[in-house]
Design a protein around this motif. Structure first.
Motif, short mmCIF file in Angstrom:
data_model
loop_
_atom_site.label_atom_id
_atom_site.label_comp_id
_atom_site.label_asym_id
_atom_site.label_seq_id
_atom_site.Cartn_x
_atom_site.Cartn_y
_atom_site.Cartn_z
N ALA A 213 -73.99 30.31 -110.41
CA ALA A 213 -74.11 30.58 -108.98
C ALA A 213 -72.81 31.13 -108.42
CB ALA A 213 -74.52 29.30 -108.25
N MET A 214 -71.68 30.55 -108.87
CA MET A 214 -70.37 31.04 -108.40
C MET A 214 -70.15 32.48 -108.86
SD MET A 214 -67.71 27.83 -108.65
CE MET A 214 -67.89 27.63 -110.43
N ILE A 215 -70.50 32.77 -110.09
CA ILE A 215 -70.33 34.14 -110.61
C ILE A 215 -71.17 35.13 -109.82
CG2 ILE A 215 -70.76 35.63 -112.60
CD1 ILE A 215 -69.96 33.25 -114.38
N LYS A 216 -72.42 34.74 -109.51
CA LYS A 216 -73.30 35.63 -108.74
C LYS A 216 -72.73 35.90 -107.35
CE LYS A 216 -77.71 34.79 -111.06
NZ LYS A 216 -77.81 36.18 -111.52
N ARG A 217 -72.17 34.85 -106.72
CA ARG A 217 -71.56 35.05 -105.41
C ARG A 217 -70.39 36.03 -105.51
NH1 ARG A 217 -72.26 29.38 -104.80
NH2 ARG A 217 -70.04 29.03 -105.29
N ASP A 218 -69.58 35.85 -106.55
CA ASP A 218 -68.46 36.76 -106.75
C ASP A 218 -68.94 38.19 -106.97
OD1 ASP A 218 -66.84 34.59 -106.51
OD2 ASP A 218 -66.36 34.41 -108.65
N GLU A 219 -69.97 38.35 -107.77
CA GLU A 219 -70.50 39.68 -108.07
C GLU A 219 -71.00 40.36 -106.79
OE1 GLU A 219 -73.48 38.99 -111.00
OE2 GLU A 219 -72.09 39.27 -112.69
N ARG A 220 -71.66 39.60 -105.93
CA ARG A 220 -72.17 40.19 -104.69
C ARG A 220 -71.02 40.69 -103.80
NH1 ARG A 220 -75.94 35.88 -104.85
NH2 ARG A 220 -74.66 34.65 -103.39
N GLN A 221 -69.97 39.90 -103.70
CA GLN A 221 -68.83 40.31 -102.87
C GLN A 221 -68.12 41.52 -103.46
OE1 GLN A 221 -68.86 38.86 -100.07
NE2 GLN A 221 -70.28 37.26 -100.75
N ILE A 222 -67.93 41.51 -104.78
CA ILE A 222 -67.27 42.65 -105.44
C ILE A 222 -68.12 43.90 -105.32
CG2 ILE A 222 -66.50 43.54 -107.67
CD1 ILE A 222 -65.75 40.61 -108.39
N THR A 223 -69.45 43.76 -105.51
CA THR A 223 -70.36 44.90 -105.38
C THR A 223 -70.30 45.49 -103.96
OG1 THR A 223 -71.86 44.00 -107.05
CG2 THR A 223 -72.77 45.65 -105.54
N ALA A 224 -70.23 44.61 -102.95
CA ALA A 224 -70.14 45.09 -101.57
C ALA A 224 -68.89 45.92 -101.37
CB ALA A 224 -70.17 43.91 -100.61
N MET A 225 -67.75 45.47 -101.90
CA MET A 225 -66.50 46.22 -101.75
C MET A 225 -66.56 47.54 -102.51
SD MET A 225 -63.47 43.36 -101.72
CE MET A 225 -64.00 42.51 -103.21
N ILE A 226 -67.12 47.51 -103.71
CA ILE A 226 -67.23 48.75 -104.50
C ILE A 226 -68.09 49.77 -103.78
CG2 ILE A 226 -68.21 49.73 -106.61
CD1 ILE A 226 -67.29 47.19 -108.06
N ARG A 227 -69.18 49.29 -103.15
CA ARG A 227 -70.06 50.22 -102.44
C ARG A 227 -69.34 50.85 -101.26
NH1 ARG A 227 -76.20 49.13 -100.16
NH2 ARG A 227 -76.51 51.24 -99.36
N LEU A 228 -68.57 50.05 -100.53
CA LEU A 228 -67.80 50.61 -99.42
C LEU A 228 -66.84 51.69 -99.90
CD1 LEU A 228 -66.92 47.38 -97.40
CD2 LEU A 228 -68.41 49.23 -96.65
N ILE A 229 -66.14 51.40 -100.98
CA ILE A 229 -65.18 52.36 -101.52
C ILE A 229 -65.89 53.62 -102.03
CG2 ILE A 229 -63.48 52.73 -103.34
CD1 ILE A 229 -62.82 49.70 -103.06
N ASP A 230 -67.04 53.43 -102.71
CA ASP A 230 -67.80 54.59 -103.21
C ASP A 230 -68.27 55.47 -102.06
OD1 ASP A 230 -67.49 53.97 -105.85
OD2 ASP A 230 -69.42 52.97 -106.06
#
Length: 409
Positions: A213-230
């Motif tokens: 669950a912790m890993i999934k939360r981290d992945e969601r936050q990292i994915t959100a930042m990557i999308r903003l940058i992309d």
């Protein structure tokens, strides 16, 4: 400075020898002499030319010089032309008085004194040159004034655009800081919590579900930042003309099923029913990654602004093209905002509504255009919106020339 145009003189006499004599006396490089043998010919010439001086013979058959002068003074085009009368009659007939009554500036008796004639004509030619030069200067001043007004208007528009750009820059930086701060704060708190757990020796290493669950939360936050940058990188590439498009054979329905499936959990979490209307396979020649990017943007917006109401994806085939409709049942879009929402850094919601950089629809429309397609929207306020992506369908047996790839993804 260009030399002034020659002044035009008109001589009117019914005798050819008189016309020739006056012409020889008056003609030079600074003037052009026109001849008329009757009042009618003279009037016809006055309709075509502007004369600095008219020299009229008094005694002519038909229309005499006085009658011609009265007609000239009665017309706006010719009333300003100075008139000099010439007569062979004796002074006792008092023609000069009548000539001045009709508006003449001088009266000459034959035989003419060449020096006197030249001197008088020179005065009127000089006045004409001065008048026309004044008109040219006035026209130049008017052109300069008009150009100044245009420059001032352009300067004001540029200044307003600059101020708008500065406001957009400040708003953009604020948005980027806000949008990146949220996932970063979450990651930071997660890190602090794990560090504290590790320090106290209570890190839940034995609980795979909790770690997952912790890993999934981290992945969601990292994915959100990557999308903003992309998104920011895509806008930069579009503005510089370096966006990469790599077309290939794509089966559209499979792509849509995958995207709808991926977003099903997000829709479910928002209490929204997300459906894809069944349709036979549709094959086209597109950049699959970019088309998926557009569909994800449209569906994400529909889920975000749809107010928890159902969202429907449908496919429609027309001659040589396919249209993908994403329909929501939210509050809709005001007519004055229909084009604004496709501009960069513009958002369809304000005052505490869902946030974002406002790049998704701008990027999506540019990607549609890069495929020779289009992205449009229709909406009824209070009854939802439909975003339509239209793409050309290439015959499956024909492979088009690849699009120019200017930059890597």
């Amino acid at each position: 400075m260009n030399p002034p145009d020659p002044s035009k003189l008109l001589i009117v006499d019914d005798l050819p020898e008189n016309l020739r004599a006056l012409d020889a006396l008056l003609r030079n490089d600074e003037r052009i002499v026109f001849q008329a043998r009757s009042g009618e010919e003279a009037l016809a010439l006055m309709l075509e030319h502007e004369f600095a001086l008219a020299i009229l013979d008094v005694q002519m058959p038909g229309m005499d010089g006085f009658e011609l002068a009265e007609l000239m003074r009665g017309a706006s085009r010719t009333r300003h032309i100075p008139i000099v009368f010439v007569s062979a009659a004796g002074k006792e007939l008092n023609y000069a008085f009548k000539g001045y009554e009709t508006g003449a500036v001088d009266f000459l008796y034959k035989p003419l004194d060449p020096d006197a004639v030249r001197s008088k004509v020179n005065v009127f030619v000089a006045l004409d040159q001065q008048r026309r030069e004044t008109l040219r200067q006035m026209e130049a001043v008017e052109r300069a004034r008009h150009q100044q007004e245009v420059l001032l208007r352009e300067l004001n528009e540029t200044q307003q655009e600059l101020q708008r750009s500065l406001r957009m820059r400040d708003e953009f930086m604020s948005l980027v800081a806000h949008e990146l701060r949220t996932p970063l704060n979450t990651l930071y708190l997660e890190t602090q919590m794990r560090a504290l757990q590790l320090k106290r020796g209570i890190l839940p290493t034995a609980d795979p579900a909790q770690i997952g669950a912790m890993i999934k939360r981290d992945e969601r936050q990292i994915t959100a930042m990557i999308r903003l940058i992309d998104d920011m990188l895509d806008v930069s590439r579009m503005k510089s003309g370096k966006l990469s498009i790599r077309p290939g054979r794509v089966e559209l329905m499979s792509l849509l099923e995958r995207v709808v499936s991926d977003l099903a959990l997000q829709a479910q979490a928002g209490g929204c029913l997300l459906t894809l209307v069944p349709h036979p396979p549709v094959t086209g020649w597109w950049d699959e990654f970019r088309i998926e990017q557009v569909i994800v943007n449209l569906l994400t917006n529909a889920l975000r602004y749809g107010g928890g109401q159902p969202v429907e994806v449908s496919v429609h085939i027309d001659t040589g093209k396919v249209r993908i409709d994403v329909r929501d049942h939210g509050r809709g879009i005001a007519p004055e905002d229909m084009e604004r929402i496709f501009e960069p850094y513009e958002r369809g919601a304000r005052n505490g509504d869902p946030k974002g950089l406002g790049l998704g629809l701008y990027i999506s429309r540019q990607l549609a255009a890069s495929h020779s397609g289009s992205l449009s929207a229709t909406s009824t306020p209070g009854a939802g919106s439909t975003f339509s992506l239209e793409l050309p369908v290439v015959d499956a047996g024909i492979e088009p020339a690849p699009a120019e790839a200017c930059a890597s993804r």
